[in-house]
Design a protein around this motif. Structure first.
Motif, PDB file in Angstrom:
ATOM      1  N   TYR A  35     -42.103 -48.641   5.163  1.00  0.00           N
ATOM      2  CA  TYR A  35     -40.989 -49.035   4.303  1.00  0.00           C
ATOM      3  C   TYR A  35     -41.263 -48.571   2.881  1.00  0.00           C
ATOM      4  CZ  TYR A  35     -37.501 -51.697   1.828  1.00  0.00           C
ATOM      5  OH  TYR A  35     -36.442 -52.044   1.023  1.00  0.00           O
ATOM      6  N   ASN A  36     -40.269 -47.946   2.273  1.00  0.00           N
ATOM      7  CA  ASN A  36     -40.412 -47.413   0.918  1.00  0.00           C
ATOM      8  C   ASN A  36     -39.411 -48.100  -0.012  1.00  0.00           C
ATOM      9  OD1 ASN A  36     -40.620 -45.962  -1.441  1.00  0.00           O
ATOM     10  ND2 ASN A  36     -39.989 -44.010  -0.566  1.00  0.00           N
ATOM     11  N   PRO A  37     -39.866 -49.067  -0.808  1.00  0.00           N
ATOM     12  CA  PRO A  37     -38.948 -49.748  -1.723  1.00  0.00           C
ATOM     13  C   PRO A  37     -38.442 -48.851  -2.849  1.00  0.00           C
ATOM     14  CG  PRO A  37     -41.186 -50.440  -2.131  1.00  0.00           C
ATOM     15  CD  PRO A  37     -41.223 -49.586  -0.896  1.00  0.00           C
ATOM     16  N   ASN A  38     -39.069 -47.705  -3.009  1.00  0.00           N
ATOM     17  CA  ASN A  38     -38.662 -46.775  -4.068  1.00  0.00           C
ATOM     18  C   ASN A  38     -37.890 -45.577  -3.520  1.00  0.00           C
ATOM     19  OD1 ASN A  38     -39.949 -48.248  -6.205  1.00  0.00           O
ATOM     20  ND2 ASN A  38     -41.880 -47.579  -5.308  1.00  0.00           N
ATOM     21  N   ASP A  41     -32.512 -43.133  -2.285  1.00  0.00           N
ATOM     22  CA  ASP A  41     -31.156 -43.541  -1.894  1.00  0.00           C
ATOM     23  C   ASP A  41     -30.766 -44.894  -2.474  1.00  0.00           C
ATOM     24  OD1 ASP A  41     -30.945 -41.218  -0.443  1.00  0.00           O
ATOM     25  OD2 ASP A  41     -31.061 -42.171   1.519  1.00  0.00           O
ATOM     26  N   GLU A  42     -31.752 -45.714  -2.810  1.00  0.00           N
ATOM     27  CA  GLU A  42     -31.473 -47.041  -3.379  1.00  0.00           C
ATOM     28  C   GLU A  42     -30.883 -46.966  -4.783  1.00  0.00           C
ATOM     29  OE1 GLU A  42     -31.702 -50.101  -2.040  1.00  0.00           O
ATOM     30  OE2 GLU A  42     -32.348 -49.195  -0.168  1.00  0.00           O
ATOM     31  N   TYR A  43     -31.092 -45.850  -5.454  1.00  0.00           N
ATOM     32  CA  TYR A  43     -30.792 -45.799  -6.886  1.00  0.00           C
ATOM     33  C   TYR A  43     -29.731 -44.777  -7.268  1.00  0.00           C
ATOM     34  CZ  TYR A  43     -34.993 -48.520  -6.526  1.00  0.00           C
ATOM     35  OH  TYR A  43     -35.908 -49.476  -6.149  1.00  0.00           O
ATOM     36  N   VAL A  44     -28.993 -44.254  -6.284  1.00  0.00           N
ATOM     37  CA  VAL A  44     -27.895 -43.340  -6.609  1.00  0.00           C
ATOM     38  C   VAL A  44     -26.687 -44.168  -7.034  1.00  0.00           C
ATOM     39  CG1 VAL A  44     -28.743 -41.483  -5.111  1.00  0.00           C
ATOM     40  CG2 VAL A  44     -27.150 -43.180  -4.200  1.00  0.00           C
ATOM     41  N   PRO A  45     -25.802 -43.599  -7.861  1.00  0.00           N
ATOM     42  CA  PRO A  45     -24.681 -44.383  -8.405  1.00  0.00           C
ATOM     43  C   PRO A  45     -23.764 -45.020  -7.360  1.00  0.00           C
ATOM     44  CG  PRO A  45     -24.887 -42.303  -9.576  1.00  0.00           C
ATOM     45  CD  PRO A  45     -25.847 -42.249  -8.414  1.00  0.00           C
ATOM     46  N   ARG A  63     -26.850 -52.836   1.883  1.00  0.00           N
ATOM     47  CA  ARG A  63     -26.468 -51.904   0.817  1.00  0.00           C
ATOM     48  C   ARG A  63     -25.153 -51.264   1.230  1.00  0.00           C
ATOM     49  NH1 ARG A  63     -30.258 -47.493   0.707  1.00  0.00           N
ATOM     50  NH2 ARG A  63     -28.656 -46.080   1.442  1.00  0.00           N
ATOM     51  N   LEU A  64     -24.235 -51.193   0.302  1.00  0.00           N
ATOM     52  CA  LEU A  64     -22.933 -50.579   0.531  1.00  0.00           C
ATOM     53  C   LEU A  64     -22.919 -49.260  -0.225  1.00  0.00           C
ATOM     54  CD1 LEU A  64     -20.149 -51.167   1.856  1.00  0.00           C
ATOM     55  CD2 LEU A  64     -19.412 -51.984  -0.395  1.00  0.00           C
ATOM     56  N   ASP A  65     -22.858 -48.161   0.512  1.00  0.00           N
ATOM     57  CA  ASP A  65     -22.776 -46.836  -0.098  1.00  0.00           C
ATOM     58  C   ASP A  65     -21.315 -46.420  -0.117  1.00  0.00           C
ATOM     59  OD1 ASP A  65     -25.517 -46.972  -0.180  1.00  0.00           O
ATOM     60  OD2 ASP A  65     -25.878 -45.332   1.229  1.00  0.00           O
ATOM     61  N   VAL A  66     -20.728 -46.393  -1.293  1.00  0.00           N
ATOM     62  CA  VAL A  66     -19.303 -46.132  -1.458  1.00  0.00           C
ATOM     63  C   VAL A  66     -19.062 -44.650  -1.692  1.00  0.00           C
ATOM     64  CG1 VAL A  66     -17.252 -46.667  -2.816  1.00  0.00           C
ATOM     65  CG2 VAL A  66     -18.984 -48.438  -2.426  1.00  0.00           C
ATOM     66  N   ARG A  67     -18.227 -44.065  -0.844  1.00  0.00           N
ATOM     67  CA  ARG A  67     -17.855 -42.660  -1.007  1.00  0.00           C
ATOM     68  C   ARG A  67     -16.502 -42.574  -1.713  1.00  0.00           C
ATOM     69  NH1 ARG A  67     -19.027 -40.336   4.997  1.00  0.00           N
ATOM     70  NH2 ARG A  67     -16.772 -40.219   4.878  1.00  0.00           N
ATOM     71  N   GLU A  68     -16.134 -41.386  -2.130  1.00  0.00           N
ATOM     72  CA  GLU A  68     -14.877 -41.198  -2.870  1.00  0.00           C
ATOM     73  C   GLU A  68     -13.653 -41.100  -1.968  1.00  0.00           C
ATOM     74  OE1 GLU A  68     -15.278 -37.896  -5.542  1.00  0.00           O
ATOM     75  OE2 GLU A  68     -16.972 -38.802  -6.582  1.00  0.00           O
ATOM     76  N   ARG A  75     -25.227 -50.406   5.103  1.00  0.00           N
ATOM     77  CA  ARG A  75     -26.570 -49.962   5.479  1.00  0.00           C
ATOM     78  C   ARG A  75     -27.598 -51.084   5.425  1.00  0.00           C
ATOM     79  NH1 ARG A  75     -26.701 -44.515   6.013  1.00  0.00           N
ATOM     80  NH2 ARG A  75     -25.373 -43.270   4.676  1.00  0.00           N
ATOM     81  N   MET A  76     -28.617 -50.921   6.265  1.00  0.00           N
ATOM     82  CA  MET A  76     -29.819 -51.758   6.214  1.00  0.00           C
ATOM     83  C   MET A  76     -29.472 -53.248   6.172  1.00  0.00           C
ATOM     84  SD  MET A  76     -32.207 -49.363   6.218  1.00  0.00           S
ATOM     85  CE  MET A  76     -33.723 -49.962   5.510  1.00  0.00           C
TER      86      MET A  76
END
Length: 149
Positions: A35-38, A41-45, A63-68, A75-76
């Motif tokens: 597991y990588n807490p850093n 993908d965690e820190y993209v806008p 985590r919710l990755d919102v697309r345009e 996720r996760m």
């Protein structure tokens, strides 16, 4: 009972977020030391990490990755082992759907673990192959699903 879905910003909330994910999505499944807490993908806008709290106690993450294009990826998704089976995943899902709608999202995607398929089917998700390239690493045996909200 007081539910609160917060976007993770505070260092203590980041610690709880990563601890739940590490334990429930990795170590509980025999995946130690990866597991990588850093992870970048965690820190993209477009990434919105959320922590579900019940009476101030962290019990779930996603985590919710919102697309345009009106789409977001759920996720996760993890609920602590001690809180599983009590409806908290359903509550977190509803709260995240509300957040997604606020971003203009109309369709959600998820890579569902085999053990979670019943939950997703019961909460309105349908099997839908949306990106086979996603089915790698911990998602290699996942089922891709969609939910119109």
């Amino acid at each position: 009972m007081g539910y609160e879905l917060i976007e993770v910003r505070d260092p203590a909330d980041w610690e709880a977020y990563h601890a739940i994910r590490r334990q429930e999505l990795f170590e509980a499944k025999g995946r130690f030391g990866i597991y990588n807490p850093n992870h970048p993908d965690e820190y993209v806008p477009q990434a919105h990490p959320y922590l579900l709290k019940l009476d101030g106690v962290p019990i779930g993450t996603t985590r919710l990755d919102v697309r345009e294009d009106g789409v977001a990826i759920f996720r996760m998704v993890a609920i602590t082992a001690s809180a599983q089976g009590r409806g908290y995943g359903r509550i977190m899902g509803q709260l995240v759907e509300d957040r997604a709608r606020a971003f203009g999202v109309t369709t959600l995607y998820v890579n569902a673990a085999e053990t979670a398929l019943g939950f997703y089917h019961r909460t309105g998700w349908v099997d839908h192959a949306w990106d086979p390239a996603e089915l790698v690493s911990i998602a290699v045996n996942a089922t891709q699903m969609r939910k119109v909200i």
